[in-house]
Enzyme design. Sequence first.
Site: not given
Lengths: 191, 591
Positions: B69, B131-132, B181, B493
Site C-alpha cells: 500500500e 480484526f484488522q 464496511k 548520502m
Amino acid sequence: MLHTFVAYVEDLPGVLTRVASLFRRLNININSLTVGRSERPGLSRLTLVCEASGEAGHRIRASLFKLENVVDVDDIAQAPSVTRELALIKVAATPQTRGHIFDLVEVFRARIVDLTSESLMIEMTGVESKIEGLIEVLREDEGRILEICRSGKMTMRRGHHTSGVLRAMGTVTEVEQSANATEDNAAAKLK
Amino acid sequence: MGTKTNATTASDQNAHLTTPTRLTGAEILWATLVGEGVTDVFGYPGGAILPVYDALRKFPIHHILVRHEQGAAHMADGFARASGKVGVCLATSGPGATNLVTGIATAMLDSIPMVCITGNVSSKVLGTDAFQEVDITGITLPVTKHNFLVSRTEDVAKAVREAFQIAKSGRPGPVLVDITKDAQQGTAIFDFEAAKPKPYRPHPMLSVEDSGLAQAAELIRSAKRPVILAGHGVIESQAMEQIQTLAERAQIPIALTLLGLGGFPASHALNLGMMGMHGEAWVNHAIQEADLLIACGMRFDDRVTGTTATYALKAKKIHIEVDPAEINKNIKVDVALIGDLRQVLEQLLPRVGGRDGSAWIKAIEASKGAVSVHDIKNLPDSGHLYAAHVMHDLWRITGGNAIVATDVGQHQMWEAQYFHHEHPRTLVTSGGLGTMGYALPAAIGAKVACKDKEVWVIAGDGGFQMTAAELATIVQEKLKINIAIINNGYLGMVRQWQEFFYESNYEATPLVSPDFVKLADAHGIPGRAVRTRAEVEAAVQEARSSNGAFLLNFMVEKEDSVYPMIPAGSALHEMIRRPDSDPLEERADDK
C-alpha cells in the site's frame, strides 16, 4: 507569554482532538480549555489558554484556521475583554466550623451549593486571581479542601466586536433562517 | 485483469450523475470518483474494502493493483505531481491503511493533492479492536490536510466530494476518507449535485494589501542585488508565466528550491539553478549577498536556508505565499503578500517596471570562477563512472523532456544538479519528507497519468530495494518505464555524512544488493549493467528503444560525494566545496 484564543469550531466528533493535537505537535501545554455551545447552531465556542512565545500567536492562529473544522479564531492578546472562571470547591466542615467558612464565602461573593454534616460545596465565579485567593485562604487550614474543580477560563471581548469571519456568516437569526430554509427544501424534496 | 464483464455504455454509466439513484455505498464511492473525473485508482484489496472492489466492474475506472500500500500512496502522489490532478489510492483497514501512512506523509510535506480511501470495520464494532481494525483517522490526523470517518452510506458522496475540494484548494494536500464496511454495503439515494460541498473557504488570514504591493514594487525598483527564490508554489499555482515575466522585466535572477525545479526553464539566462544545501556555491553566495529576496511559493525550509541566524542578513525580504502559517515561521520578512502566487504576481506585475540588472548579473557570473573546470562531467574520462555522468547523459539524450522520478539521497541531488528541467511537472521527487523507496512507485503513478511521456526512475541501490516489489506492478500494467539504478554499494548520502561528520565511520552504510539485472529478469524486465562512461549512451538508448520497461544498473564510483554541501545547521556561505584536485584516487577495487 500567556495566549488566549477564542475559536468557533464545528460541533462534530474529533474536532477537539484536531485542535488539541496542533498544540501537542508544537509541544505547547494547554493551560486551560473550555468548550460549549455557542450562539450559532452547529458551532461550539472554545477558549484556549496556553503559554507560548510572543511571536507564536500569529502562527498558532494561522495553523488553527488551517483545520477544516475551525470556523473562526480570535487571538485575544491584549484586547479589552472579560475573562471568568467557575470553580467548585468541596471543603470539610462540621456544624462547629461552618460559620467561619460562611464568612469567607460572603467576603469572596461565592455561594454554598451543597451542605452535609461533614462537608460543604462552594461555587465561585470570577477572575483567576479571586478564585486563587479563596483557595489560598481555605488552605490555611490543612486538610480542609477535599476537592477542587475548575472550569478553565472563558473569555469574551468587550464592546460590540464581531470578527470579519462571523460577520460574513451573517447574524445568528440569518443563519437560523437559512438553516430552516435548507431543511424545508430537503423536506420538500423528500415529499 | 481489468476486463469489465458487465461494462455498459458511457451514457448509462453516467446516468446516476444526473439522476438521483439508489445505490450501495460502494457504488456511490465509485460513482462519486467518476463524477470527480477520476480515471485511475491505485490500490490493494482486503476484507474491509471488498464491497468497494466488488462494485468496481460497473464503473469506468482503471484499478492498478500494487504490491504494497505504500506503493499505492506514492503512485497516487506521482500521478498528482505529473498531471496536476488529484491522485487517488485505495486500501483496506488495519495494515492496509497503516501501510499508506508514509506515502500520505510524503504528500503532506510536499503539498500534493491526493485522496486516500480506506475501508474500516463495521460501525457497530468500531473501537472494539476488531480484526484488522485500526484508528486510521487518528493515526493520519497530523499527516493529512483533513480526514473523514464515514459510517453512514448517505454521507459517502458528500465526504468524498469534500475531500477532493479540500485536497486541491488553497495549499494542496492529502485527504483521507475512511469508510466503514456497513456504510459501503448499505444503500442510499445518490445525488451527485446535492453532494456538492459548500464553496471552499479561503484561509481568513490571506491578505494582499495595496500598501504591501506598493512596498514590494518599491523594494524591487530600488534593489541593487535582488534574487527571486522560486518554490513548489510556482508549479502548484501555475505561475510559471508570471514569474518569468517578473524576472525578465525587472532582470532579476531566479534561484529554485528542489521542488521548484521545472517551474522556470533551466536554460533561461536568469536561472541560477538550485539553492540550498547542495546548490551551487554561486547561487547561495548570491543569496547571501542579495539586498532583496523575493520568495515565491516557498517556505524557507532548513535545507534551503542553512542556519537562519546568518541567512541573507543584507536582504530585505518579500514573501508571496498561500499559507499564512508560513509567514515569519523560519525567516522574518519585510513584506508579506499572502495569497495565491499567480494572483498576487498578476496584481504586482503592473507595478513593476523595467530595471537594469546587468551589473548584479555580471557579478554573479564572475563569482562562478573556475567551478565548471572542476565539474566531474567536464573532467577527462578516467575510466571511472560517476553518477554525474549518468545524470548528464540522461538529460542530454532525453533532451530534458522525460519525467524523472527520483528516490532520496545522493542520486537525487545529482539529478537536481545535472538533469536540467525545462518544464514543470517533469521532476517527481520527495523533497520535504525525503522518503526512500519513493521513485519506483511514483514513476508508475506518473506514467499512468502521462502515458505518452518518457518516464525514468532514478534510484539508489538502497532506496530501490525498499519498494522493488512494484516491479511486478509495472509488468502487470505493461508500463514502459525506464529504470536507472545508481549503484554505489552504499547508502550513499548517509555514508557521505559519515565521511564528513563522523570520521568516516561507515557504520551500517555498506550495502549488499541482489543483482538488479537478474531481479528485473525474474520479472520479465530486460536490463543490463553499465560500468564505464563510454557505455552510458548506448545503454540509455537501448533502454529507451526497448518496447517495455528496461532496467539499467549503473555501477558508479563507490565513495563519491555530492558537492558543494552546506553542513546541516551551518551558514549558506560555509560550504564544503568540491576538492580542487581529482577528488578520488584510483583504487584497485573501484570497479
